[in-house]
Design a protein around this motif. Structure first.
Motif, short mmCIF file in Angstrom:
data_model
loop_
_atom_site.label_atom_id
_atom_site.label_comp_id
_atom_site.label_asym_id
_atom_site.label_seq_id
_atom_site.Cartn_x
_atom_site.Cartn_y
_atom_site.Cartn_z
N MET A 1 0.84 -1.20 0.00
CA MET A 1 0.00 0.00 0.00
C MET A 1 0.88 1.25 0.00
O MET A 1 1.79 1.36 0.83
CB MET A 1 -0.88 -0.01 1.27
CG MET A 1 -1.96 1.06 1.29
SD MET A 1 -2.93 1.09 2.85
CE MET A 1 -4.29 0.00 2.45
N PRO A 2 0.66 2.17 -0.93
CA PRO A 2 1.49 3.38 -0.91
C PRO A 2 1.16 4.22 0.34
O PRO A 2 0.14 4.00 0.98
CB PRO A 2 1.06 4.11 -2.19
CG PRO A 2 -0.30 3.59 -2.50
CD PRO A 2 -0.36 2.18 -1.98
N SER A 3 2.04 5.16 0.66
CA SER A 3 1.85 5.95 1.87
C SER A 3 1.69 7.43 1.55
O SER A 3 2.10 7.91 0.50
CB SER A 3 3.05 5.76 2.80
OG SER A 3 4.18 6.39 2.24
N ILE A 4 1.05 8.12 2.47
CA ILE A 4 0.93 9.58 2.36
C ILE A 4 1.59 10.23 3.56
O ILE A 4 1.30 9.90 4.71
CB ILE A 4 -0.54 10.03 2.16
CG1 ILE A 4 -0.65 11.56 2.15
CG2 ILE A 4 -1.49 9.44 3.20
CD1 ILE A 4 -1.97 12.09 1.63
N ASP A 5 2.54 11.12 3.28
CA ASP A 5 3.27 11.83 4.33
C ASP A 5 2.99 13.33 4.17
O ASP A 5 2.54 13.77 3.12
CB ASP A 5 4.77 11.54 4.21
CG ASP A 5 5.51 11.73 5.52
OD1 ASP A 5 4.94 12.33 6.45
OD2 ASP A 5 6.66 11.26 5.62
N LEU A 131 -4.11 10.63 -7.55
CA LEU A 131 -3.11 9.94 -6.72
C LEU A 131 -3.42 8.44 -6.62
O LEU A 131 -2.52 7.61 -6.63
CB LEU A 131 -3.04 10.57 -5.32
CG LEU A 131 -2.55 12.02 -5.30
CD1 LEU A 131 -2.72 12.61 -3.90
CD2 LEU A 131 -1.09 12.13 -5.74
N GLU A 132 -4.70 8.13 -6.50
CA GLU A 132 -5.10 6.71 -6.43
C GLU A 132 -4.75 5.97 -7.71
O GLU A 132 -4.26 4.84 -7.68
CB GLU A 132 -6.59 6.59 -6.14
CG GLU A 132 -6.90 6.88 -4.68
CD GLU A 132 -8.30 6.48 -4.27
OE1 GLU A 132 -9.21 6.54 -5.13
OE2 GLU A 132 -8.49 6.15 -3.08
N ASP A 137 3.90 6.69 -3.64
CA ASP A 137 3.93 7.39 -2.36
C ASP A 137 3.72 8.89 -2.59
O ASP A 137 4.20 9.44 -3.58
CB ASP A 137 5.28 7.18 -1.66
CG ASP A 137 5.42 5.77 -1.12
OD1 ASP A 137 4.40 5.05 -1.02
OD2 ASP A 137 6.56 5.38 -0.81
N VAL A 138 3.04 9.51 -1.63
CA VAL A 138 2.68 10.92 -1.76
C VAL A 138 3.30 11.73 -0.63
O VAL A 138 3.34 11.28 0.51
CB VAL A 138 1.13 11.07 -1.69
CG1 VAL A 138 0.73 12.54 -1.60
CG2 VAL A 138 0.48 10.41 -2.90
N PHE A 168 -4.23 4.40 1.00
CA PHE A 168 -2.88 4.85 1.36
C PHE A 168 -2.71 4.72 2.87
O PHE A 168 -3.67 4.94 3.62
CB PHE A 168 -2.69 6.33 0.98
CG PHE A 168 -2.46 6.56 -0.50
CD1 PHE A 168 -1.22 6.98 -0.96
CD2 PHE A 168 -3.48 6.36 -1.41
CE1 PHE A 168 -1.00 7.19 -2.31
CE2 PHE A 168 -3.27 6.57 -2.78
CZ PHE A 168 -2.03 6.99 -3.23
N SER A 169 -1.50 4.40 3.32
CA SER A 169 -1.24 4.38 4.75
C SER A 169 -0.65 5.72 5.19
O SER A 169 -0.03 6.42 4.40
CB SER A 169 -0.28 3.24 5.10
OG SER A 169 0.97 3.49 4.50
#
Lengths: 240, 240
Positions: A1-5, A131-132, A137-138, A168-169
């Motif tokens: 799962m991609p992540s969002i920071d 983004l989806e 990763d974002v 996203f995590s």
């Protein structure tokens, strides 16, 4: 799962590795809100520059210039930083060179990312959709205020993380904090922000209408993306 | 009315003017919590240093050394960063040279302030009491994690701002955000922090008891203050 920071200030950007990521730069009040509004009204290209000098030296025949410093339109430029000034018929098809106190600088600093988008509440839904589809990763880059944390950009980061929460995590504590704050603020964002430093600043300039407008979600469908030195509207949005 | 501001990371400290202010440095998990615990158990002096090398070169006969990196006790030092290791009888009257991943560095960076205190949930009430008596502008310096924002230090900043809300104004959006997050977290801080990055890190090291202890408010009455290069317990707390 991609992540969002979430990066709360351009001054912290050196701590992040942008390579392979999509950067979403946000300056809710008002640079990226104005950019989204301008594209929604037919502007063709926006060249974000960091300084007033750059804005003047890159001016060519037929280009519009926009400059804001400390919340006010700078002297000698065509436009300021109010989204309402980008709703005019005469901006259609034009190129705009733009410098603002925080937002345009943040965009240039984020250029190392795979893609750089301009986000605002006005287009948050379409940004999330893109983004989806992208699946990378974002990093949300908050423009802040002269290097400092601000609430309104943080709320946007939280809104975006909420939209992406199933796909996203949360990469870090900054994402969690932004989500908590957005959930708290969401029922009445203008009320929540009433005591914030930049809303106070804008109140003194008597532009509360701008604030109300910039806090509206999903008004426009356009997503500005950096291509070389310019922002252009993303043509092929993924089908939802 | 004096103001309380919050700096979310030592990497943002250059944006603040510390002159004339009281800096409250916080590293809840666990440097400043351990310092407060150590003073409450009779340690005389703590010399915060930034590097492992400094910690070794400043060692003298009878001094204790404490070093933590990435949540673990570093090899070759007497003590690590767990508050429980500072509850021993044999630390009484001793001088401790201490380096941690984030906290001790933040203290040294804050030295330009009029006074530098070490704050933690464990002594938050006494810190607030001292700040009210002092009446100067306050900057809470969050140690963060390797330059990044973290939730637990932000919650401490919010707790302190809440204690001072009748006598200090919120200087900036960071203070407002910290207060909102603290109010949200306060009924169950451990639960609120369960997904935070550093609690996850410590969980992997199996030291959840440390976390529970560090989140308790008003356990100790001591306020560590920087005097020259050393932290000492503030002797003359104002009468409440």
């Amino acid at each position: 799962m991609p992540s969002i920071d979430v990066c709360f200030s351009p001054e912290l950007l050196h701590l992040y590795n942008l390579s392979g990521k999509v950067a979403v730069v946000v300056d809710v009040l008002r640079a990226t809100s104005s950019m989204v509004t301008a594209f929604a009204h037919g502007i063709e290209k926006i060249i974000p520059v960091s300084t007033l000098d750059d804005c003047l030296t890159q001016k060519q025949t037929g280009y519009l210039t926009a400059a804001e410093r400390d919340g006010r339109k700078a002297e000698g430029f065509d436009l300021g930083n109010s989204p309402f000034s980008y709703m005019e018929e005469n901006i259609k098809g034009k190129t705009l060179i733009m410098t603002t106190t925080n937002g345009t600088h943040a965009i240039r600093l984020s250029a190392a990312a795979d893609k750089v988008l301009a986000g605002a509440f006005l287009n948050v839904g379409k940004v999330a959709e893109f983004l989806e589809a992208e699946g990378k990763d974002v990093l949300v880059v908050c423009a802040g205020w002269k290097g400092n944390f601000n609430l309104e950009d943080t709320l946007f980061a939280g809104a975006l993380a909420e939209r992406l929460k199933d796909t996203f995590s949360a990469a870090n504590d900054a994402t969690l904090a932004a989500q908590h704050l957005y959930r708290l603020a969401q029922p009445d964002m203008a009320g929540f922000l009433a005591n914030s430093s930049h809303v106070q600043r804008l109140k003194n300039l008597d532009i509360t209408e701008d604030v109300t407008f910039c806090l509206r979600e999903d008004v426009y469908e356009v997503v500005p993306v950096l291509a070389g030195d310019s922002l252009v509207p993303l043509k092929s949005l993924p089908v939802s």
